[in-house]
Design a protein around this motif. Structure first.
Motif, PDB file in Angstrom:
ATOM      1  N   SER A   1      35.529  24.445 130.903  1.00 39.91           N
ATOM      2  CA  SER A   1      36.136  25.069 132.084  1.00 39.91           C
ATOM      3  C   SER A   1      37.352  25.908 131.704  1.00 39.91           C
ATOM      4  N   LEU A   2      37.177  26.735 130.700  1.00 38.11           N
ATOM      5  CA  LEU A   2      38.299  27.512 130.178  1.00 38.11           C
ATOM      6  C   LEU A   2      38.806  28.513 131.207  1.00 38.11           C
ATOM      7  N   ARG A   3      40.108  28.742 131.163  1.00 41.40           N
ATOM      8  CA  ARG A   3      40.792  29.644 132.083  1.00 41.40           C
ATOM      9  C   ARG A   3      41.506  30.730 131.282  1.00 41.40           C
ATOM     10  N   PRO A   4      41.764  31.869 131.894  1.00 45.28           N
ATOM     11  CA  PRO A   4      42.503  32.919 131.167  1.00 45.28           C
ATOM     12  C   PRO A   4      43.838  32.428 130.616  1.00 45.28           C
ATOM     13  N   GLU A   5      44.473  31.505 131.311  1.00 49.88           N
ATOM     14  CA  GLU A   5      45.764  30.984 130.846  1.00 49.88           C
ATOM     15  C   GLU A   5      45.633  30.077 129.629  1.00 49.88           C
ATOM     16  N   ASP A   6      44.422  29.747 129.224  1.00 50.99           N
ATOM     17  CA  ASP A   6      44.217  28.994 127.984  1.00 50.99           C
ATOM     18  C   ASP A   6      44.226  29.913 126.759  1.00 50.99           C
ATOM     19  N   THR A   7      44.281  31.207 126.984  1.00 45.04           N
ATOM     20  CA  THR A   7      44.323  32.160 125.880  1.00 45.04           C
ATOM     21  C   THR A   7      45.550  31.928 125.017  1.00 45.04           C
ATOM     22  N   ALA A   8      45.323  31.718 123.720  1.00 39.95           N
ATOM     23  CA  ALA A   8      46.421  31.402 122.805  1.00 39.95           C
ATOM     24  C   ALA A   8      45.856  31.271 121.391  1.00 39.95           C
ATOM     25  N   VAL A   9      46.763  31.182 120.434  1.00 38.79           N
ATOM     26  CA  VAL A   9      46.386  30.749 119.097  1.00 38.79           C
ATOM     27  C   VAL A   9      46.511  29.228 119.086  1.00 38.79           C
ATOM     28  N   TYR A  10      45.453  28.570 118.659  1.00 42.53           N
ATOM     29  CA  TYR A  10      45.419  27.113 118.649  1.00 42.53           C
ATOM     30  C   TYR A  10      45.631  26.615 117.225  1.00 42.53           C
ATOM     31  N   TYR A  11      46.536  25.644 117.103  1.00 38.81           N
ATOM     32  CA  TYR A  11      46.898  25.094 115.806  1.00 38.81           C
ATOM     33  C   TYR A  11      46.578  23.601 115.746  1.00 38.81           C
ATOM     34  N   CYS A  12      46.084  23.198 114.610  1.00 38.58           N
ATOM     35  CA  CYS A  12      45.878  21.794 114.307  1.00 38.58           C
ATOM     36  C   CYS A  12      47.086  21.309 113.503  1.00 38.58           C
TER      37      CYS A  12
ATOM     38  N   GLY B   1      54.100  11.068 109.162  1.00 37.02           N
ATOM     39  CA  GLY B   1      55.322  10.261 109.131  1.00 37.02           C
ATOM     40  C   GLY B   1      55.835  10.055 110.535  1.00 37.02           C
ATOM     41  N   CYS B   2      56.887  10.769 110.879  1.00 38.33           N
ATOM     42  CA  CYS B   2      57.487  10.636 112.197  1.00 38.33           C
ATOM     43  C   CYS B   2      57.334  11.879 113.045  1.00 38.33           C
ATOM     44  N   THR B   3      56.764  12.908 112.460  1.00 40.83           N
ATOM     45  CA  THR B   3      56.618  14.162 113.186  1.00 40.83           C
ATOM     46  C   THR B   3      55.405  14.910 112.643  1.00 40.83           C
ATOM     47  N   TYR B   4      55.015  15.961 113.356  1.00 37.98           N
ATOM     48  CA  TYR B   4      53.911  16.783 112.860  1.00 37.98           C
ATOM     49  C   TYR B   4      54.458  17.665 111.735  1.00 37.98           C
ATOM     50  N   ASN B   5      54.097  17.334 110.514  1.00 41.19           N
ATOM     51  CA  ASN B   5      54.681  17.996 109.362  1.00 41.19           C
ATOM     52  C   ASN B   5      53.716  18.855 108.563  1.00 41.19           C
ATOM     53  N   TYR B   6      52.458  18.872 108.973  1.00 37.79           N
ATOM     54  CA  TYR B   6      51.494  19.773 108.349  1.00 37.79           C
ATOM     55  C   TYR B   6      50.776  20.536 109.438  1.00 37.79           C
ATOM     56  N   TRP B   7      50.596  21.847 109.199  1.00 38.37           N
ATOM     57  CA  TRP B   7      50.012  22.722 110.216  1.00 38.37           C
ATOM     58  C   TRP B   7      48.945  23.611 109.587  1.00 38.37           C
ATOM     59  N   GLY B   8      47.925  23.922 110.398  1.00 41.36           N
ATOM     60  CA  GLY B   8      46.936  24.887 109.977  1.00 41.36           C
ATOM     61  C   GLY B   8      47.405  26.302 110.259  1.00 41.36           C
ATOM     62  N   GLN B   9      46.544  27.256 109.946  1.00 46.15           N
ATOM     63  CA  GLN B   9      46.912  28.659 110.107  1.00 46.15           C
ATOM     64  C   GLN B   9      46.655  29.167 111.520  1.00 46.15           C
ATOM     65  N   GLY B  10      45.897  28.407 112.301  1.00 43.93           N
ATOM     66  CA  GLY B  10      45.618  28.778 113.681  1.00 43.93           C
ATOM     67  C   GLY B  10      44.306  29.512 113.854  1.00 43.93           C
ATOM     68  N   THR B  11      43.747  29.389 115.051  1.00 42.60           N
ATOM     69  CA  THR B  11      42.533  30.103 115.412  1.00 42.60           C
ATOM     70  C   THR B  11      42.712  30.670 116.824  1.00 42.60           C
ATOM     71  N   GLN B  12      42.309  31.921 117.007  1.00 36.71           N
ATOM     72  CA  GLN B  12      42.537  32.601 118.283  1.00 36.71           C
ATOM     73  C   GLN B  12      41.466  32.221 119.301  1.00 36.71           C
ATOM     74  N   VAL B  13      41.926  31.889 120.489  1.00 37.01           N
ATOM     75  CA  VAL B  13      41.033  31.654 121.629  1.00 37.01           C
ATOM     76  C   VAL B  13      41.427  32.643 122.722  1.00 37.01           C
ATOM     77  N   THR B  14      40.458  33.422 123.152  1.00 40.73           N
ATOM     78  CA  THR B  14      40.698  34.401 124.207  1.00 40.73           C
ATOM     79  C   THR B  14      39.718  34.150 125.339  1.00 40.73           C
ATOM     80  N   VAL B  15      40.246  33.968 126.542  1.00 37.85           N
ATOM     81  CA  VAL B  15      39.429  33.703 127.717  1.00 37.85           C
ATOM     82  C   VAL B  15      39.565  34.888 128.665  1.00 37.85           C
ATOM     83  N   SER B  16      38.456  35.547 128.926  1.00 38.89           N
ATOM     84  CA  SER B  16      38.474  36.713 129.805  1.00 38.89           C
ATOM     85  C   SER B  16      38.172  36.290 131.240  1.00 38.89           C
ATOM     86  N   SER B  17      38.758  37.016 132.176  1.00 37.57           N
ATOM     87  CA  SER B  17      38.566  36.680 133.598  1.00 37.57           C
ATOM     88  C   SER B  17      37.388  37.436 134.185  1.00 37.57           C
TER      89      SER B  17
END
Length: 116
Positions: free
Chosen positions: A84-95, A100-116
């Motif tokens: 049920s994706l919405r245009p406002e879900d458009t973003a770069v998504y990161y894993c 440890g105590c915080t998110y200390n490793y990150w991926g490079q991201g993948t683009q998600v674009t939702v058209s209306s």
């Protein structure tokens, strides 16, 4: 050392679905994993998290009931099923991995674009 590689992003119409994958290398089997996103001109925001065993999940209110986070520790992969994706879900998504105590490793991201 942990490396995270996201995939599965793309262009989809509003109401459609996508499944993101995050392939992890290194010691992530005991780590909480999360998905975050950043839209143009906005700060990065939390989307969902899952604990090491997959028994506990938590979602941002904006995606609750539409997105599902899961993991397959045998494959060292975390997923984000987005329905049920919405245009406002458009973003770069990161894993991200919390080893440890915080998110200390990150991926490079993948683009998600939702058209209306």
């Amino acid at each position: 050392q942990v490396q995270l590689v996201e995939s599965g992003g793309g262009l989809v119409q509003a109401g459609g679905s996508l499944r993101l994958s995050c392939a992890a290398s290194g010691r992530t089997f005991s780590s909480d994993m999360g998905w975050f996103r950043q839209a143009p001109g906005k700060e990065r925001e939390f989307v969902a998290t899952i604990n090491w065993s997959g028994s506990r999940t938590y979602y941002a209110d904006s995606v609750k009931g539409r997105f599902t986070i899961s993991r397959d520790n045998a494959k060292n992969t975390v997923y984000l099923q987005m329905n049920s994706l919405r245009p406002e879900d458009t973003a770069v998504y990161y894993c991200a991995a919390n080893t440890g105590c915080t998110y200390n490793y990150w991926g490079q991201g993948t683009q998600v674009t939702v058209s209306s």
